[in-house]
Write a protein that holds these residues in place. Structure first.
Motif, PDB file in Angstrom:
ATOM      1  N   PHE A  71       0.848  -1.201   0.000  1.00 24.84           N
ATOM      2  CA  PHE A  71       0.000   0.000   0.000  1.00 24.84           C
ATOM      3  C   PHE A  71       0.882   1.249   0.000  1.00 24.84           C
ATOM      4  O   PHE A  71       1.856   1.325   0.754  1.00 24.84           O
ATOM      5  N   GLN A  72       0.522   2.202  -0.856  1.00 23.47           N
ATOM      6  CA  GLN A  72       1.228   3.489  -0.898  1.00 23.47           C
ATOM      7  C   GLN A  72       0.436   4.499  -0.075  1.00 23.47           C
ATOM      8  O   GLN A  72      -0.765   4.679  -0.279  1.00 23.47           O
ATOM      9  N   VAL A  73       1.097   5.144   0.884  1.00 28.10           N
ATOM     10  CA  VAL A  73       0.429   6.133   1.741  1.00 28.10           C
ATOM     11  C   VAL A  73       0.970   7.511   1.374  1.00 28.10           C
ATOM     12  O   VAL A  73       2.179   7.741   1.387  1.00 28.10           O
ATOM     13  N   ARG A  74       0.053   8.417   1.054  1.00 22.92           N
ATOM     14  CA  ARG A  74       0.477   9.771   0.682  1.00 22.92           C
ATOM     15  C   ARG A  74      -0.383  10.774   1.434  1.00 22.92           C
ATOM     16  O   ARG A  74      -1.612  10.703   1.371  1.00 22.92           O
ATOM     17  N   GLY A  75       0.233  11.701   2.160  1.00 21.91           N
ATOM     18  CA  GLY A  75      -0.512  12.726   2.890  1.00 21.91           C
ATOM     19  C   GLY A  75       0.150  13.056   4.210  1.00 21.91           C
ATOM     20  O   GLY A  75       0.914  12.268   4.766  1.00 21.91           O
ATOM     21  N   THR A  76      -0.155  14.248   4.730  1.00 26.01           N
ATOM     22  CA  THR A  76       0.516  14.743   5.939  1.00 26.01           C
ATOM     23  C   THR A  76      -0.426  14.982   7.100  1.00 26.01           C
ATOM     24  O   THR A  76       0.010  15.228   8.214  1.00 26.01           O
ATOM     25  N   ASP A  77      -1.739  14.972   6.829  1.00 28.70           N
ATOM     26  CA  ASP A  77      -2.696  15.201   7.918  1.00 28.70           C
ATOM     27  C   ASP A  77      -3.999  14.493   7.593  1.00 28.70           C
ATOM     28  O   ASP A  77      -4.145  13.867   6.550  1.00 28.70           O
ATOM     29  N   GLU A  78      -4.979  14.620   8.485  1.00 29.22           N
ATOM     30  CA  GLU A  78      -6.226  13.883   8.302  1.00 29.22           C
ATOM     31  C   GLU A  78      -7.085  14.455   7.173  1.00 29.22           C
ATOM     32  O   GLU A  78      -8.084  13.863   6.790  1.00 29.22           O
ATOM     33  N   PHE A  79      -6.700  15.618   6.639  1.00 28.94           N
ATOM     34  CA  PHE A  79      -7.471  16.209   5.547  1.00 28.94           C
ATOM     35  C   PHE A  79      -6.987  15.755   4.166  1.00 28.94           C
ATOM     36  O   PHE A  79      -7.696  15.897   3.190  1.00 28.94           O
ATOM     37  N   THR A 112      -4.577   6.199   1.143  1.00 25.10           N
ATOM     38  CA  THR A 112      -3.784   4.975   1.033  1.00 25.10           C
ATOM     39  C   THR A 112      -4.351   4.139  -0.111  1.00 25.10           C
ATOM     40  O   THR A 112      -5.554   3.862  -0.139  1.00 25.10           O
ATOM     41  N   ILE A 113      -3.483   3.777  -1.067  1.00 30.16           N
ATOM     42  CA  ILE A 113      -3.937   3.023  -2.238  1.00 30.16           C
ATOM     43  C   ILE A 113      -3.117   1.745  -2.373  1.00 30.16           C
ATOM     44  O   ILE A 113      -1.875   1.776  -2.269  1.00 30.16           O
ATOM     45  N   GLU A 114      -3.801   0.635  -2.621  1.00 29.75           N
ATOM     46  CA  GLU A 114      -3.093  -0.617  -2.875  1.00 29.75           C
ATOM     47  C   GLU A 114      -2.446  -0.570  -4.256  1.00 29.75           C
ATOM     48  O   GLU A 114      -3.080  -0.143  -5.235  1.00 29.75           O
ATOM     49  N   VAL A 115      -1.178  -0.979  -4.316  1.00 25.99           N
ATOM     50  CA  VAL A 115      -0.433  -1.001  -5.596  1.00 25.99           C
ATOM     51  C   VAL A 115       0.122  -2.422  -5.785  1.00 25.99           C
ATOM     52  O   VAL A 115       0.145  -3.220  -4.833  1.00 25.99           O
ATOM     53  N   PRO A 116       0.565  -2.780  -7.010  1.00 24.14           N
ATOM     54  CA  PRO A 116       1.108  -4.127  -7.212  1.00 24.14           C
ATOM     55  C   PRO A 116       2.258  -4.415  -6.242  1.00 24.14           C
ATOM     56  O   PRO A 116       3.136  -3.565  -6.036  1.00 24.14           O
ATOM     57  N   ALA A 117       2.256  -5.612  -5.635  1.00 29.76           N
ATOM     58  CA  ALA A 117       3.263  -5.961  -4.620  1.00 29.76           C
ATOM     59  C   ALA A 117       4.580  -6.352  -5.277  1.00 29.76           C
ATOM     60  O   ALA A 117       4.968  -7.521  -5.313  1.00 29.76           O
ATOM     61  N   ARG A 118       5.264  -5.339  -5.836  1.00 28.94           N
ATOM     62  CA  ARG A 118       6.589  -5.569  -6.425  1.00 28.94           C
ATOM     63  C   ARG A 118       7.433  -4.317  -6.205  1.00 28.94           C
ATOM     64  O   ARG A 118       6.897  -3.213  -6.017  1.00 28.94           O
ATOM     65  N   ALA A 119       8.737  -4.508  -6.254  1.00 32.32           N
ATOM     66  CA  ALA A 119       9.669  -3.428  -5.909  1.00 32.32           C
ATOM     67  C   ALA A 119       9.502  -2.204  -6.799  1.00 32.32           C
ATOM     68  O   ALA A 119       9.682  -1.059  -6.354  1.00 32.32           O
ATOM     69  N   SER A 120       9.141  -2.399  -8.066  1.00 31.28           N
ATOM     70  CA  SER A 120       9.037  -1.260  -8.997  1.00 31.28           C
ATOM     71  C   SER A 120       7.923  -0.293  -8.605  1.00 31.28           C
ATOM     72  O   SER A 120       7.846   0.823  -9.118  1.00 31.28           O
ATOM     73  N   SER A 121       7.009  -0.695  -7.698  1.00 29.45           N
ATOM     74  CA  SER A 121       5.920   0.197  -7.259  1.00 29.45           C
ATOM     75  C   SER A 121       6.392   1.231  -6.236  1.00 29.45           C
ATOM     76  O   SER A 121       5.690   2.206  -5.965  1.00 29.45           O
ATOM     77  N   LEU A 122       7.564   1.027  -5.630  1.00 28.61           N
ATOM     78  CA  LEU A 122       8.057   1.937  -4.589  1.00 28.61           C
ATOM     79  C   LEU A 122       8.394   3.316  -5.164  1.00 28.61           C
ATOM     80  O   LEU A 122       8.636   3.463  -6.366  1.00 28.61           O
ATOM     81  N   ASN A 123       8.432   4.303  -4.256  1.00 28.23           N
ATOM     82  CA  ASN A 123       8.757   5.674  -4.664  1.00 28.23           C
ATOM     83  C   ASN A 123       9.404   6.352  -3.455  1.00 28.23           C
ATOM     84  O   ASN A 123       8.868   6.333  -2.351  1.00 28.23           O
ATOM     85  N   SER A 124      10.570   6.948  -3.666  1.00 29.88           N
ATOM     86  CA  SER A 124      11.346   7.535  -2.556  1.00 29.88           C
ATOM     87  C   SER A 124      10.622   8.675  -1.844  1.00 29.88           C
ATOM     88  O   SER A 124      11.007   9.073  -0.744  1.00 29.88           O
ATOM     89  N   ASN A 125       9.593   9.221  -2.454  1.00 27.13           N
ATOM     90  CA  ASN A 125       8.908  10.367  -1.856  1.00 27.13           C
ATOM     91  C   ASN A 125       7.851   9.973  -0.831  1.00 27.13           C
ATOM     92  O   ASN A 125       7.334  10.835  -0.134  1.00 27.13           O
ATOM     93  N   ASP A 126       7.475   8.667  -0.779  1.00 28.87           N
ATOM     94  CA  ASP A 126       6.317   8.264   0.011  1.00 28.87           C
ATOM     95  C   ASP A 126       6.650   7.203   1.050  1.00 28.87           C
ATOM     96  O   ASP A 126       7.759   6.679   1.098  1.00 28.87           O
ATOM     97  N   VAL A 127       5.631   6.894   1.850  1.00 26.11           N
ATOM     98  CA  VAL A 127       5.707   5.786   2.814  1.00 26.11           C
ATOM     99  C   VAL A 127       4.887   4.638   2.243  1.00 26.11           C
ATOM    100  O   VAL A 127       3.809   4.862   1.675  1.00 26.11           O
ATOM    101  N   PHE A 128       5.396   3.397   2.377  1.00 30.35           N
ATOM    102  CA  PHE A 128       4.683   2.212   1.888  1.00 30.35           C
ATOM    103  C   PHE A 128       4.476   1.230   3.042  1.00 30.35           C
ATOM    104  O   PHE A 128       5.325   1.113   3.937  1.00 30.35           O
ATOM    105  N   LEU A 129       3.343   0.546   3.007  1.00 27.79           N
ATOM    106  CA  LEU A 129       3.055  -0.514   3.970  1.00 27.79           C
ATOM    107  C   LEU A 129       3.076  -1.841   3.229  1.00 27.79           C
ATOM    108  O   LEU A 129       2.325  -2.019   2.259  1.00 27.79           O
ATOM    109  N   LEU A 130       3.945  -2.744   3.648  1.00 30.38           N
ATOM    110  CA  LEU A 130       4.020  -4.073   3.035  1.00 30.38           C
ATOM    111  C   LEU A 130       3.456  -5.065   4.047  1.00 30.38           C
ATOM    112  O   LEU A 130       4.035  -5.287   5.117  1.00 30.38           O
ATOM    113  N   LYS A 131       2.307  -5.641   3.730  1.00 29.06           N
ATOM    114  CA  LYS A 131       1.625  -6.552   4.646  1.00 29.06           C
ATOM    115  C   LYS A 131       1.926  -8.002   4.259  1.00 29.06           C
ATOM    116  O   LYS A 131       1.686  -8.404   3.112  1.00 29.06           O
TER     117      LYS A 131
END
Length: 836
Positions: free
Chosen positions: A515-523, A527-546
């Motif tokens: 899951f890719q998490v993007r945002g700084t506050d509750e507004f 969080t969006i599910e993305v394909p579970a592979r390394a190429s989905s990562l992005n240095s600008n964001d936080v990711f949750l790998l379940k």
């Protein structure tokens, strides 16, 4: 003030807001009261300055009368070039031909444009000195922008579909064709009043013929002037309108001279991108023959820049387009909003981003997240509109899932979790000014069936009816959730790619999910599910790998502390397993194994160049002709929202459909498909997933009203003035026995109330003057007690018994404008003038 528009340009016409007009060939400034009247034998130059956030923007129009000489047209073009140079090449230049003017040009003259026969030299002084010695017939056309052309005084000039004004100086008779619509009749009335109040100082009477049989006296006057009518009236003339398919056909050309020949070279078609424009060239952008834009690169030669209009005319001839085709000439760096909206995106150098940060194109910028102060929303409606937030997101949320084509309540503790195989309805209720307001969000999963998507829309209509047709309806497609939707779930919006939240799940949940998490506050967190592979990562964001054993919180180098905190909250919802925080570059081998091995991924800092916020655009929509037709309202305001129509407001990131109370069922039913058609045919190649928001008259949210200056929330509670037949008035009786209309005397001190504005019977305005008494002079009404008033005068509505001329003189506005103001404002003004 200046004899020439270029005189003192540094502090002159280009540096103050408003409208300035000059007429050929000596470039003499026109008096204000002549604005909106154009002699067909002349050319005019119109300069309009608009205040913008960066100072002023200037539009320079030269208008060509259909009977003007080539010499006059050439002189006008020359003056435009001189003015453009004097103003530093910043104005957008427009070539306007009589009867085919741009919407921007028409918008300057809210009451309408009048085309007069002849030229200034032959007619101007004559009209000024003999204000009432007039006998002319005006043919009125247009629903939104009205133009009135002087035509021959003959029944042959009439047709069944338009409005005609017989102007006899002190008497104006408005004849409404049997096939006219209400809007055309109303606009005709606005023009008639404008002539009465502007040209005649309020000293003229207006009569209306809506049905000839019901107005024998007024018809007698018309027959006295025009003679008996022989034969049938001509059929209505259909309005020529460009449809969206035509406007979507944009083509970009490089136009240049080679060996004294004009070379036209096509470069690209839709969707256009900004990099196609080269600073050393001049380009022509052809919008389906509907409009021609000439773009002048800042490094192009002076000769090329000077030849812009002649190039455009040559292009029009080469393409076989009508000579009346609208032309707009724009300079590199000073492009109009209309031009920019033909491109997929448009970036400006040194533009401001968000709420005050500046970024330069070409440099990687560390973007500070700007905290959005929710408390400013109601104080600044324009901020609410720009942030797309109708309130502070503290209202009540209810969620249903569409199951077996019905609404099934969702367990509240799972609110915010949306599955791509489902459709959901979200009802949001909030208080505004002590009254409940509602928004219905229709969330459509990417993998939901067609039946479920249809059932979602159907159930939304049912839910809408349950709440009295008041809710705002918002269509939300998966992954394109608007900010307010994020906000009402307090940062816990999670979008699963597939699957369902139903009890009977058809397939097992994947063992590994990313899951890719993007945002700084509750507004703003999503969080969006993305394909579970390394190429989905992005240095600008936080990711949750379940995984079945652990939940990794992967923090990219470019993320902030706020982003990490929001991701931790989401992690607790997604997985009940142990949480393990890992930093980019320090991952354990198990992390990469779960993702199927290492692979390259996006690691550059996110580059957020400023994409210009497009100016909102308002359209009246119709597809009853079989083709999708939209009429744009330029320089729009709340008054342009027509109760009989569905209007479309395009703010680029959202499409609003405003439904008037009297809009017909067909328009309402077709409005959403019309909005989709608009997106599909937009020349810039718009995103079809753009949110479509339906709002009802009287229940508009801040996100809609914030785009309008000075929105009046009480406007819809005051009934609009009804156009009434004046066939039994003293005007008719006075003229009934005459073979030719004698000019009525100018004793306007006590004009008959029948010529005053008549209002429908409601709490705000009297239905009409009691017992048919005449209007009274101001002395009889101002500062008088109930006992001192003439018999029959309603003491709570003293102002209504004034003549139109006196009313305007005292209040500075017409009666219809006055009664559309909020009640408290009316009372204050009445107190001020001794009429309370």
């Amino acid at each position: 003030s200046a004899g020439s528009p270029t005189e003192g340009a540094g502090s002159g016409p280009g540096c103050r807001p408003g409208l300035l007009l000059w007429r050929n060939m000596k470039m003499v400034p026109l008096p204000n009261k002549a604005y909106g009247s154009f002699f067909e034998g002349d050319c005019y130059i119109v300069l309009n300055n608009k205040k913008t956030s960066n100072g002023f923007s200037t539009d320079l129009h030269y208008w060509i009368g259909r009977d003007s000489s080539q010499d006059e047209q050439g002189a006008a073009a020359l003056y435009v070039t001189q003015l453009d140079d004097a103003l530093g090449g910043s104005p957008v230049q427009h070539r306007e031909v009589q009867g085919h003017e741009s919407a921007a040009f028409k918008s300057y003259f809210k009451n309408g444009i009048i085309y007069k026969k002849g030229g200034v030299a032959s007619g101007f002084k004559h009209v000024e000195t003999n204000m009432y010695n007039i006998k002319r017939l005006l043919h009125v056309k247009g629903k939104k922008h009205v133009s009135a052309t002087e035509v021959d005084l003959s029944w042959d000039s009439f047709n069944k579909g338009d409005v005609f004004l017989l102007d006899l100086g002190k008497v104006l008779i408005q004849w409404n064709g049997p096939e006219c619509n209400v809007s055309e009749k109303t606009r005709g009335m606005v023009l008639a009043r404008s002539i009465r109040d502007g040209e005649r100082g309020g000293r003229a009477q207006i009569g209306i013929i809506d049905n000839e049989k019901d107005a024998p006296d007024l018809m007698q006057i018309m027959k006295a002037v025009l003679g008996e009518r022989k034969g049938e009236l001509r059929d209505a003339i259909p309005d020529a309108k460009a449809d969206e398919l035509q406007k979507a056909n944009v083509r970009l050309y490089h136009v240049y001279e080679k060996d004294s020949d004009l070379v036209v070279q096509e470069i690209a078609t839709r969707p256009l991108t900004q990099d196609l424009l080269h600073h050393e060239d001049c380009h022509i952008l052809d919008q389906g023959g509907f409009k021609i834009f000439v773009w002048r690169g800042k490094d192009s030669s002076k000769e090329e820049r000077k030849a812009a209009f002649s190039r455009a005319v040559g292009f029009i001839q080469a393409k076989g387009y009508p000579a009346t085709t609208n032309v707009e000439v724009i300079n590199d760096g000073a492009e109009s909003a209309m031009f920019k909206q033909l491109f997929r995106s448009w970036s400006e150098k040194e533009e401001t981003q968000g709420l005050g940060k500046t970024y330069n194109i070409g440099k990687i910028a560390t973007v500070d997240q700007v905290k959005f102060d929710i408390t400013e929303l109601h104080a600044r409606p324009e901020l609410a509109a720009e942030q797309r937030m109708p309130d502070d997101a503290s209202g009540k949320v209810e969620v249903w899932r569409i199951e077996d084509l019905h609404m099934v309540p969702v367990e509240p503790k799972t609110y915010g979790q949306f599955y791509g195989g489902d459709c959901y309805l979200v009802l949001y209720s909030y208080l505004k000014s002590g009254k409940l307001h509602y928004i219905i969000y229709m969330w459509q999963g990417r993998h939901a069936s067609v039946d479920e998507i249809t059932a979602c829309a159907f159930n939304a209509v049912e839910l809408d009816r349950k709440y009295g047709d008041e809710p705002v309806q918002v269509r939300v497609t998966m992954g394109k959730e608007p900010q307010h939707f994020l906000s009402i779930f307090k940062g816990n919006l999670i979008v699963y790619e597939g699957g369902t939240s139903r009890a009977q799940k058809s397939e097992p949940e994947p063992a590994i999910r990313l899951f890719q998490v993007r945002g700084t506050d509750e507004f703003n967190t999503k969080t969006i599910e993305v394909p579970a592979r390394a190429s989905s990562l992005n240095s600008n964001d936080v990711f949750l790998l379940k995984t079945n054993q652990v939940c990794y919180l992967w923090c990219g180098k470019g993320c902030s502390g706020d982003e990490r905190e929001m991701a931790k909250n989401v992690g607790n919802i997604i997985s009940k397993r142990d949480k393990q925080t890992i930093l980019e570059g320090q991952e354990p081998s198990e992390f990469w194994v779960a993702l199927g091995g290492k692979a390259p991924y996006a690691s550059d800092k996110r580059f957020q160049e400023r994409v210009v916020r497009y100016q909102p655009r308002l359209f009246e929509c119709s597809n009853q002709t079989g083709r999708f037709i939209m009429t744009e309202v330029v320089g729009f305001g709340q008054d342009d929202l027509d109760e009989d129509d569905v209007m479309l407001l395009d703010t680029w990131e959202e499409i609003f459909l405003w439904v008037g109370k009297a809009a017909n069922a067909y328009e309402k039913d077709e409005s959403v498909s019309s909005a989709k058609e608009y997106l599909k045919t937009h020349p810039a190649g718009r995103d079809l997933a753009t949110a479509i928001i339906m709002v009802k008259q009287g229940y508009e949210p801040l996100t809609f009203t914030g785009w309008f200056t000075a929105w009046d929330p009480y406007k819809w509670s005051v009934s609009k003035e009804k156009i009434m037949d004046l066939n039994n008035t003293s005007l008719n009786k006075r003229n009934a026995n005459t073979s030719a209309p004698s000019q009525p005397s100018s004793g306007a001190e006590r004009t008959s109330p029948a010529y005053n504005n008549n209002y429908s019977n409601n709490n705000s305005v009297p239905s009409q003057v009691a017992n048919g008494n005449e209007a009274y002079s101001r002395e009889v009404l101002i500062n008088k007690t109930m006992d001192e008033l003439p018999e029959g005068v309603d003491p709570t509505k003293k102002e209504y018994y004034l003549s139109d001329a006196d009313f305007y003189d005292i209040f500075g506005r017409s009666k219809d404008e006055f009664y559309q103001m909020p009640k408290w404002k009316q009372q204050n003004e009445k107190k001020e003038h001794g009429l309370f």
